[in-house]
Design a protein around this motif. Structure first.
Motif, PDB file in Angstrom:
ATOM      1  N   ALA A   1       1.388  -3.518   3.787  1.00 29.43           N
ATOM      2  CA  ALA A   1       2.251  -3.050   2.703  1.00 29.43           C
ATOM      3  C   ALA A   1       2.562  -1.579   2.957  1.00 29.43           C
ATOM      4  O   ALA A   1       1.677  -0.732   2.857  1.00 29.43           O
ATOM      5  CB  ALA A   1       1.561  -3.229   1.354  1.00 29.43           C
ATOM      6  N   THR A   2       3.788  -1.286   3.306  1.00 28.03           N
ATOM      7  CA  THR A   2       4.141   0.101   3.599  1.00 28.03           C
ATOM      8  C   THR A   2       4.248   0.928   2.325  1.00 28.03           C
ATOM      9  O   THR A   2       4.017   2.130   2.364  1.00 28.03           O
ATOM     10  CB  THR A   2       5.469   0.185   4.375  1.00 28.03           C
ATOM     11  N   ARG A   3       4.575   0.284   1.219  1.00 28.73           N
ATOM     12  CA  ARG A   3       4.638   0.980  -0.067  1.00 28.73           C
ATOM     13  C   ARG A   3       3.610   0.359  -0.984  1.00 28.73           C
ATOM     14  O   ARG A   3       3.626  -0.850  -1.229  1.00 28.73           O
ATOM     15  CB  ARG A   3       6.030   0.863  -0.671  1.00 28.73           C
ATOM     16  N   LYS A   4       2.707   1.190  -1.476  1.00 33.33           N
ATOM     17  CA  LYS A   4       1.649   0.699  -2.364  1.00 33.33           C
ATOM     18  C   LYS A   4       1.105   1.841  -3.197  1.00 33.33           C
ATOM     19  O   LYS A   4       1.408   3.005  -2.958  1.00 33.33           O
ATOM     20  CB  LYS A   4       0.537   0.028  -1.561  1.00 33.33           C
ATOM     21  N   GLU A   5       0.285   1.514  -4.170  1.00 26.26           N
ATOM     22  CA  GLU A   5      -0.397   2.491  -5.010  1.00 26.26           C
ATOM     23  C   GLU A   5      -1.138   3.483  -4.104  1.00 26.26           C
ATOM     24  O   GLU A   5      -1.754   3.088  -3.109  1.00 26.26           O
ATOM     25  CB  GLU A   5      -1.371   1.749  -5.923  1.00 26.26           C
ATOM     26  N   ASP A   6      -1.084   4.760  -4.443  1.00 25.84           N
ATOM     27  CA  ASP A   6      -1.716   5.798  -3.622  1.00 25.84           C
ATOM     28  C   ASP A   6      -3.199   5.532  -3.357  1.00 25.84           C
ATOM     29  O   ASP A   6      -3.697   5.810  -2.272  1.00 25.84           O
ATOM     30  CB  ASP A   6      -1.558   7.175  -4.273  1.00 25.84           C
ATOM     31  N   ALA A   7      -3.906   4.979  -4.327  1.00 29.09           N
ATOM     32  CA  ALA A   7      -5.337   4.719  -4.159  1.00 29.09           C
ATOM     33  C   ALA A   7      -5.621   3.662  -3.086  1.00 29.09           C
ATOM     34  O   ALA A   7      -6.747   3.536  -2.615  1.00 29.09           O
ATOM     35  CB  ALA A   7      -5.957   4.284  -5.489  1.00 29.09           C
ATOM     36  N   LEU A   8      -4.588   2.899  -2.676  1.00 33.47           N
ATOM     37  CA  LEU A   8      -4.759   1.873  -1.649  1.00 33.47           C
ATOM     38  C   LEU A   8      -4.450   2.368  -0.240  1.00 33.47           C
ATOM     39  O   LEU A   8      -4.689   1.648   0.737  1.00 33.47           O
ATOM     40  CB  LEU A   8      -3.874   0.657  -1.960  1.00 33.47           C
ATOM     41  N   ASN A   9      -3.934   3.594  -0.131  1.00 37.80           N
ATOM     42  CA  ASN A   9      -3.619   4.139   1.193  1.00 37.80           C
ATOM     43  C   ASN A   9      -4.867   4.217   2.055  1.00 37.80           C
ATOM     44  O   ASN A   9      -5.927   4.649   1.609  1.00 37.80           O
ATOM     45  CB  ASN A   9      -2.977   5.527   1.074  1.00 37.80           C
ATOM     46  N   GLY A  10      -4.743   3.761   3.288  1.00 43.21           N
ATOM     47  CA  GLY A  10      -5.855   3.805   4.229  1.00 43.21           C
ATOM     48  C   GLY A  10      -6.809   2.634   4.129  1.00 43.21           C
ATOM     49  O   GLY A  10      -7.750   2.539   4.909  1.00 43.21           O
ATOM     50  N   LEU A  11      -6.586   1.725   3.177  1.00 48.21           N
ATOM     51  CA  LEU A  11      -7.465   0.569   3.027  1.00 48.21           C
ATOM     52  C   LEU A  11      -6.891  -0.628   3.786  1.00 48.21           C
ATOM     53  O   LEU A  11      -5.688  -0.846   3.810  1.00 48.21           O
ATOM     54  CB  LEU A  11      -7.637   0.203   1.553  1.00 48.21           C
ATOM     55  N   LYS A  12      -7.773  -1.403   4.406  1.00 44.83           N
ATOM     56  CA  LYS A  12      -7.374  -2.605   5.134  1.00 44.83           C
ATOM     57  C   LYS A  12      -7.413  -3.787   4.179  1.00 44.83           C
ATOM     58  O   LYS A  12      -8.450  -4.063   3.570  1.00 44.83           O
ATOM     59  CB  LYS A  12      -8.356  -2.797   6.294  1.00 44.83           C
ATOM     60  N   LEU A  13      -6.282  -4.467   4.034  1.00 38.69           N
ATOM     61  CA  LEU A  13      -6.167  -5.601   3.124  1.00 38.69           C
ATOM     62  C   LEU A  13      -6.190  -6.897   3.922  1.00 38.69           C
ATOM     63  O   LEU A  13      -5.423  -7.063   4.871  1.00 38.69           O
ATOM     64  CB  LEU A  13      -4.866  -5.510   2.319  1.00 38.69           C
ATOM     65  N   MET A  14      -7.079  -7.813   3.543  1.00 33.55           N
ATOM     66  CA  MET A  14      -7.256  -9.063   4.271  1.00 33.55           C
ATOM     67  C   MET A  14      -7.029 -10.255   3.339  1.00 33.55           C
ATOM     68  O   MET A  14      -7.346 -10.182   2.147  1.00 33.55           O
ATOM     69  CB  MET A  14      -8.680  -9.154   4.831  1.00 33.55           C
ATOM     70  N   VAL A  15      -6.505 -11.335   3.891  1.00 35.65           N
ATOM     71  CA  VAL A  15      -6.372 -12.578   3.151  1.00 35.65           C
ATOM     72  C   VAL A  15      -7.639 -13.399   3.412  1.00 35.65           C
ATOM     73  O   VAL A  15      -8.002 -13.645   4.568  1.00 35.65           O
ATOM     74  CB  VAL A  15      -5.127 -13.381   3.582  1.00 35.65           C
TER      75      VAL A  15
END
Length: 91
Positions: free
Chosen positions: A12-26
């Motif tokens: 996600a190139t655009r997301k809530e600032d608190a999610l920046n730098g976090l790896k999101l997995m399904v």
């Protein structure tokens, strides 16, 4: 805690600032006894899990605590990579 299998990533190139730098997995939830699969969901990776690995997931306030950020908009976090699950056979 939930046992699941990582089946993909989320970019996600655009997301809530608190999610920046976090790896999101399904993650696809698994039944520990039958290994049958259930619904899938997105979780923040706290331990460096990869695709096809079985993982431990926490939800709710425990997920935010695992991140060390109680204000993060997160409701699931991968907190462990499973090496083995042993279940006692039914009598």
């Amino acid at each position: 805690m939930i046992i699941g299998k990582v089946i993909g990533n989320v970019w996600a190139t655009r997301k809530e600032d608190a999610l920046n730098g976090l790896k999101l997995m399904v993650v696809q939830r698994e039944d520990a006894c039958s290994r049958s699969s259930h619904e899938s969901f997105v979780a923040v990776d706290c331990v460096g899990a990869g695709t096809d690995e079985r993982v431990l997931v926490v939800t709710g306030s425990s997920a935010r605590k695992a991140l060390g950020n109680p204000d993060a908009p997160v409701d699931a976090a991968i907190v462990g990579i499973i090496d083995e699950v042993k279940i006692r056979p039914e009598s």
